[in-house]
Design an enzyme around this catalytic site. Sequence first.
Site, PDB file in Angstrom:
ATOM      1  N   VAL A 161     -28.505 -25.941 -39.888  1.00 45.61           N
ATOM      2  CA  VAL A 161     -28.261 -27.302 -40.390  1.00 45.61           C
ATOM      3  C   VAL A 161     -27.161 -27.987 -39.580  1.00 45.61           C
ATOM      4  CG1 VAL A 161     -28.999 -26.648 -42.718  1.00 45.61           C
ATOM      5  CG2 VAL A 161     -26.579 -26.465 -42.128  1.00 45.61           C
ATOM      6  N   ASP A 162     -26.715 -27.334 -38.465  1.00 50.47           N
ATOM      7  CA  ASP A 162     -25.519 -27.799 -37.743  1.00 50.47           C
ATOM      8  C   ASP A 162     -25.783 -28.909 -36.733  1.00 50.47           C
ATOM      9  OD1 ASP A 162     -25.551 -24.615 -35.926  1.00 50.47           O
ATOM     10  OD2 ASP A 162     -26.628 -26.468 -35.458  1.00 50.47           O
ATOM     11  N   HIS A 190     -34.340 -26.396 -42.945  1.00 48.76           N
ATOM     12  CA  HIS A 190     -33.359 -26.362 -44.031  1.00 48.76           C
ATOM     13  C   HIS A 190     -32.495 -27.608 -44.093  1.00 48.76           C
ATOM     14  CE1 HIS A 190     -33.720 -21.688 -43.857  1.00 48.76           C
ATOM     15  NE2 HIS A 190     -34.771 -22.262 -44.450  1.00 48.76           N
ATOM     16  N   CYS A 215     -29.421 -39.136 -51.818  1.00 46.96           N
ATOM     17  CA  CYS A 215     -29.170 -39.495 -53.211  1.00 46.96           C
ATOM     18  C   CYS A 215     -29.925 -38.551 -54.148  1.00 46.96           C
ATOM     19  CB  CYS A 215     -29.628 -40.937 -53.459  1.00 46.96           C
ATOM     20  SG  CYS A 215     -29.410 -41.432 -55.174  1.00 46.96           S
ATOM     21  N   CYS A 232     -24.419 -43.258 -53.830  1.00 42.46           N
ATOM     22  CA  CYS A 232     -25.543 -43.776 -53.048  1.00 42.46           C
ATOM     23  C   CYS A 232     -25.335 -45.265 -52.769  1.00 42.46           C
ATOM     24  CB  CYS A 232     -26.843 -43.563 -53.838  1.00 42.46           C
ATOM     25  SG  CYS A 232     -28.277 -44.261 -53.027  1.00 42.46           S
ATOM     26  N   THR A 274     -31.961 -14.866 -35.672  1.00 44.59           N
ATOM     27  CA  THR A 274     -32.156 -14.928 -37.127  1.00 44.59           C
ATOM     28  C   THR A 274     -32.305 -13.525 -37.695  1.00 44.59           C
ATOM     29  OG1 THR A 274     -33.491 -15.834 -38.941  1.00 44.59           O
ATOM     30  CG2 THR A 274     -34.679 -15.274 -36.911  1.00 44.59           C
ATOM     31  N   SER A 275     -31.752 -13.365 -38.898  1.00 41.76           N
ATOM     32  CA  SER A 275     -31.827 -12.055 -39.558  1.00 41.76           C
ATOM     33  C   SER A 275     -33.204 -11.843 -40.179  1.00 41.76           C
ATOM     34  CB  SER A 275     -30.751 -11.964 -40.646  1.00 41.76           C
ATOM     35  OG  SER A 275     -30.953 -13.009 -41.602  1.00 41.76           O
TER      36      SER A 275
END
Length: 240
Positions: free
Chosen positions: A104-105, A120, A128, A147, A188-189
């Site tokens: 998500v970075d 993700h 909102c 919002c 990834t794990s």
Amino acid sequence: MQISPELRRRFAEANRVLVLTGAGVSAESGVPTFRGGGQTSIWKGLPFDVISSATMVERDLPAVWEWFDYRRNVLASLTPNAAHQEIARWQDRFAEFTLVTQNVDGLHQKAGSRDVVELHGNIWRARCTRCRFSHDISTEGKRPDACLECGNFLRPDVVLFGEMLPLGAFEFAAERAARCELCLVIGTSGLVYPAAGIPEIAKAADAYVCEVNPEPTPLSDLCDEVITGKAGEVLPLFRS
Ligand code: BV8
């Protein structure tokens, strides 16, 4: 740590390539991973998958914001590493290139990758809780309290445990996985679903699946090739 002649040939000849990344691809940028220990796996006594869960949004939205504000602060000064940069170089190298990330970075986009499939969500957006209006919170300074459209509460625009993925994101990634000839699984794990199902779909469609990770994962056995190493060191080897 090397790339087999078979993989080098396939990388050179492939038309349709899919890459799935996880937190490990950002590790060399200084982003703590979730399950490799590090300071983010426990937050104020709560394991991250509790604080990053749908129930916490209902139970204690301020705590969820505190956790995500902290992570945005950690991320604000970090930059893409050699792995992100190499993957960005692959963008126009194939007839069909698909980058699917669990991260998500936003570091893939910062490195120049386009059309990134963010399974993700993205920590630099808020949405909102009522009208789902999306707000960009990537600039410095205070995020909006409410919002800007309807005045209701905002939440991070990130998929938390127990929540559905963004509409169509997984379906699109699965469709591309079912067509790809080469699938690279990087950092990834392989523990979180449905994301970890993407390499399984590629494998079932006879793609050549290769994992890049310093340690084995539950996906290693299904891979045709496992390269044990750090993404920032392994991916530039595809160039030579
Ligand atoms: C869903 C965003 C349908 C937030 C994340 C009960 C109810 C509902 C669902 C479930 C349930 N029980 C199980 C599930 C499914 C659940 C799941 O899979 N749980 C697992 C843990 C068992 N999934 C979900 O809830 C998903 N939604 O199923 O919806 C549904 C809905 C309702 C009811 C029923 C069904 C939503 C999953 C998304 C959760 N959100 N993050 C946030 O970021 O805080 S998940 C979180 O884990 C991150 O997004 C992260 O990306 C993801 C996966 O982790 P990894 O990326 O793999 O990172 P990790 O740290 O684990 O591993 C790093 C790896 O890198 C390691 O292997 C390490 O060796 C390697 N590495 C380290 N350094 C390097 C490196 N590799 C290369 N180079 C290096 N230098």
